[in-house]
Design a protein around this motif. Sequence first.
Motif, PDB file in Angstrom:
ATOM      1  N   GLU A  48     -62.048  87.756  12.211  1.00  0.00           N
ATOM      2  CA  GLU A  48     -60.433  87.861  12.084  1.00  0.00           C
ATOM      3  C   GLU A  48     -60.077  89.194  12.178  1.00  0.00           C
ATOM      4  O   GLU A  48     -60.157  89.826  11.181  1.00  0.00           O
ATOM      5  CB  GLU A  48     -59.906  87.001  10.958  1.00  0.00           C
ATOM      6  N   ILE A  51     -58.224  89.649  20.032  1.00  0.00           N
ATOM      7  CA  ILE A  51     -58.130  88.787  18.850  1.00  0.00           C
ATOM      8  C   ILE A  51     -58.990  87.667  18.942  1.00  0.00           C
ATOM      9  O   ILE A  51     -59.426  87.277  17.903  1.00  0.00           O
ATOM     10  CB  ILE A  51     -56.622  88.355  18.836  1.00  0.00           C
ATOM     11  N   THR A  86     -49.916  90.690  14.667  1.00  0.00           N
ATOM     12  CA  THR A  86     -51.230  91.039  15.438  1.00  0.00           C
ATOM     13  C   THR A  86     -51.275  91.012  16.747  1.00  0.00           C
ATOM     14  O   THR A  86     -51.580  91.833  17.444  1.00  0.00           O
ATOM     15  CB  THR A  86     -52.241  90.042  14.775  1.00  0.00           C
ATOM     16  N   LYS A  88     -57.043  91.692  11.739  1.00  0.00           N
ATOM     17  CA  LYS A  88     -55.872  91.784  10.833  1.00  0.00           C
ATOM     18  C   LYS A  88     -54.763  92.573  11.621  1.00  0.00           C
ATOM     19  O   LYS A  88     -55.246  93.770  12.088  1.00  0.00           O
ATOM     20  CB  LYS A  88     -56.135  92.091   9.569  1.00  0.00           C
ATOM     21  N   ALA A  89     -53.650  92.460  11.391  1.00  0.00           N
ATOM     22  CA  ALA A  89     -52.598  93.298  11.636  1.00  0.00           C
ATOM     23  C   ALA A  89     -52.411  94.672  11.266  1.00  0.00           C
ATOM     24  O   ALA A  89     -52.335  95.636  11.984  1.00  0.00           O
ATOM     25  CB  ALA A  89     -51.094  92.693  11.648  1.00  0.00           C
ATOM     26  N   ASP A 108     -44.567  86.363  11.774  1.00  0.00           N
ATOM     27  CA  ASP A 108     -45.781  85.927  10.711  1.00  0.00           C
ATOM     28  C   ASP A 108     -46.968  86.810  11.292  1.00  0.00           C
ATOM     29  O   ASP A 108     -46.778  87.540  12.188  1.00  0.00           O
ATOM     30  CB  ASP A 108     -45.970  84.607  10.788  1.00  0.00           C
ATOM     31  N   GLU A 109     -47.902  86.741  10.352  1.00  0.00           N
ATOM     32  CA  GLU A 109     -49.238  87.595  10.561  1.00  0.00           C
ATOM     33  C   GLU A 109     -49.620  87.477  11.893  1.00  0.00           C
ATOM     34  O   GLU A 109     -49.950  88.455  12.607  1.00  0.00           O
ATOM     35  CB  GLU A 109     -50.155  87.183   9.508  1.00  0.00           C
ATOM     36  N   PRO A 110     -49.929  86.330  12.473  1.00  0.00           N
ATOM     37  CA  PRO A 110     -50.613  86.188  13.942  1.00  0.00           C
ATOM     38  C   PRO A 110     -49.755  86.706  14.983  1.00  0.00           C
ATOM     39  O   PRO A 110     -50.202  87.361  15.791  1.00  0.00           O
ATOM     40  CB  PRO A 110     -50.628  84.533  14.153  1.00  0.00           C
ATOM     41  N   SER A 125     -51.764  82.413  16.880  1.00  0.00           N
ATOM     42  CA  SER A 125     -50.742  81.447  17.091  1.00  0.00           C
ATOM     43  C   SER A 125     -51.465  80.278  17.776  1.00  0.00           C
ATOM     44  O   SER A 125     -52.481  80.602  18.629  1.00  0.00           O
ATOM     45  CB  SER A 125     -49.558  81.859  17.401  1.00  0.00           C
ATOM     46  N   TYR A 176     -59.445  82.572  14.035  1.00  0.00           N
ATOM     47  CA  TYR A 176     -58.761  83.591  14.675  1.00  0.00           C
ATOM     48  C   TYR A 176     -57.172  83.795  13.970  1.00  0.00           C
ATOM     49  O   TYR A 176     -56.700  82.911  13.727  1.00  0.00           O
ATOM     50  CB  TYR A 176     -58.742  83.396  16.116  1.00  0.00           C
ATOM     51  N   ASN A 177     -56.994  85.029  14.027  1.00  0.00           N
ATOM     52  CA  ASN A 177     -55.593  85.476  13.460  1.00  0.00           C
ATOM     53  C   ASN A 177     -54.689  85.211  14.664  1.00  0.00           C
ATOM     54  O   ASN A 177     -53.938  86.261  15.078  1.00  0.00           O
ATOM     55  CB  ASN A 177     -55.689  86.829  12.764  1.00  0.00           C
ATOM     56  N   LYS A 205     -58.529  78.211  13.322  1.00  0.00           N
ATOM     57  CA  LYS A 205     -58.405  79.035  12.163  1.00  0.00           C
ATOM     58  C   LYS A 205     -59.325  80.089  11.917  1.00  0.00           C
ATOM     59  O   LYS A 205     -58.963  81.031  11.054  1.00  0.00           O
ATOM     60  CB  LYS A 205     -58.249  78.227  10.893  1.00  0.00           C
TER      61      LYS A 205
END
Length: 507
Positions: free
Chosen positions: A189, A290, A244, A191-192, A239-241, A324, A321-322, A319
């Motif tokens: 994963e 990603i 990213t 991360k942003a 959001d986080e995804p 959507s 992967y970070n 899940k």
Amino acid sequence: MFLKIFAKIPTFGFMAIAEEYIRLIFGLKIKQIRTDKDLSLFGLSKLSGLSKSYLNEIEKGKKYPKTDKIIKLAETLEVPYDSLVSLKLDKNLAPIGEILQSGILDEIPLELFGIQQSDLIDIIANAPSKVNAFISTIIEIAQHYNMSREGFYLASLRSYQEAHNNFFKDLEDTAIRFANSYQLELSGEIKAAELEEILIEEYGYTINTSGIPHHEELDNLRSVFVPSTKTLLLSDRVDEPQKTFIYAKELGYQYMEIKERPYTFSWIRYDNFEEVLHNFYASYFAGALIIPRNHLKGHLKDLFGAKRFSEKAFHKIMKLYNASPESFYQRLTNILPKDFGMQNVFFLRFTHKKGMERFNLVKELHITHQQQPHANEINEHYCRRWMAIKTLQHSANEDLSYSFDIQISDYADTDQQYLVFTSATKDPFRKDYYRSIGIGFLISSSLEKKISFVNDAKIPKVKVGVTCESCSIMDCEVRKAPPKRLLAKEKFKRTSRLVADIVKEYS
């Protein structure tokens, strides 16, 4: 409007036409006069003293002769000098002038499809009135369906993606090179925060996570890039995804040194096709970074090898992967055709407002074939038995942040069946809005060898149509409109039979 491209025709003088088009118009005139006189290029060369190859380059618009040679051509062809050099065209060539002047040939990304503009002009020149009628038909269709300029660009992009089975090895390799260069792991994963650090340290970005005001008109904006200061403004609702993905796209633009690009996400408008294409390149780069291809392939092999479908296993992969759900489904359209040989695949994205009857198909992609579910702009009702629609309705009615379902869609008026996965999510940027993302695979003996759970008896099989207006399922409990297209077709058949009987009686 797409028509605005053509609407320029009466408003500009020919003097505004680029030098290239002046050469083209002159060449077309020479060719028309020569053919009207039943002269070959060889014959004109012999009469004028100009070489055949030089005349050929003139007619193709590659060269514009000097004054003395124009005088010689005018004398040989027995036409006034002023008539030859004038940019005024007669009625036979007028359609070509209008097309050239409109700028439409600059709008169409011909090079993507291996077409040279000069070849297209040559086709137009050989039958100007017929081609003009064809162009007029295209304009009328665009006007009837209210096709926007952006819609035209996006349709061109879809054709480009479909022509390449939506797999672009150079972009895959670019993402790998970037990851290796910046020591990013392509087995887990991302991360942003990792990508944000690269944007700031390597590319001089300033990140502002609360720079987009809360106005209704700006609700759909995730980010705005200000190039003069390299400031990236983010909505405080991403959001986080999503963050990213936005960061990965920005890195794609910078790493690939893309200058012509949209500065908002989601886009407000595209000024030219280059922006559309470059936005796609950056988005593809982000997806490849990603959700790494080789990492995903291994997990999909395990999923498809099982005899029974496991929703838990499907979401476990997602899940990893970070990303959507939409990014994950989009990435499947890159990997499955290329690495699993699943050529007959479609991707659909719908939006829906709670309490409304309308479902909007806002994004679609068809690999290899134009599969049954496809966009229509004729205000018909999409089949309520589609997985995409049912999942959206369920999410809206139950106010769910996420929902998922799977079915085999058996199309009533064909012998085609599709295995369809669909996820629906609440839109965080618009109140009471929901969106669904779906991917479907045409079921065949080939697919059965690649996805073992295709014949899982627990997967429901549902008879579906395309739109209510064209559907032959007469006992459908969720029909929203009568099958008017089928009824019209049946009426036409009855009329034809009666006319045939009358003709037979009096023959």
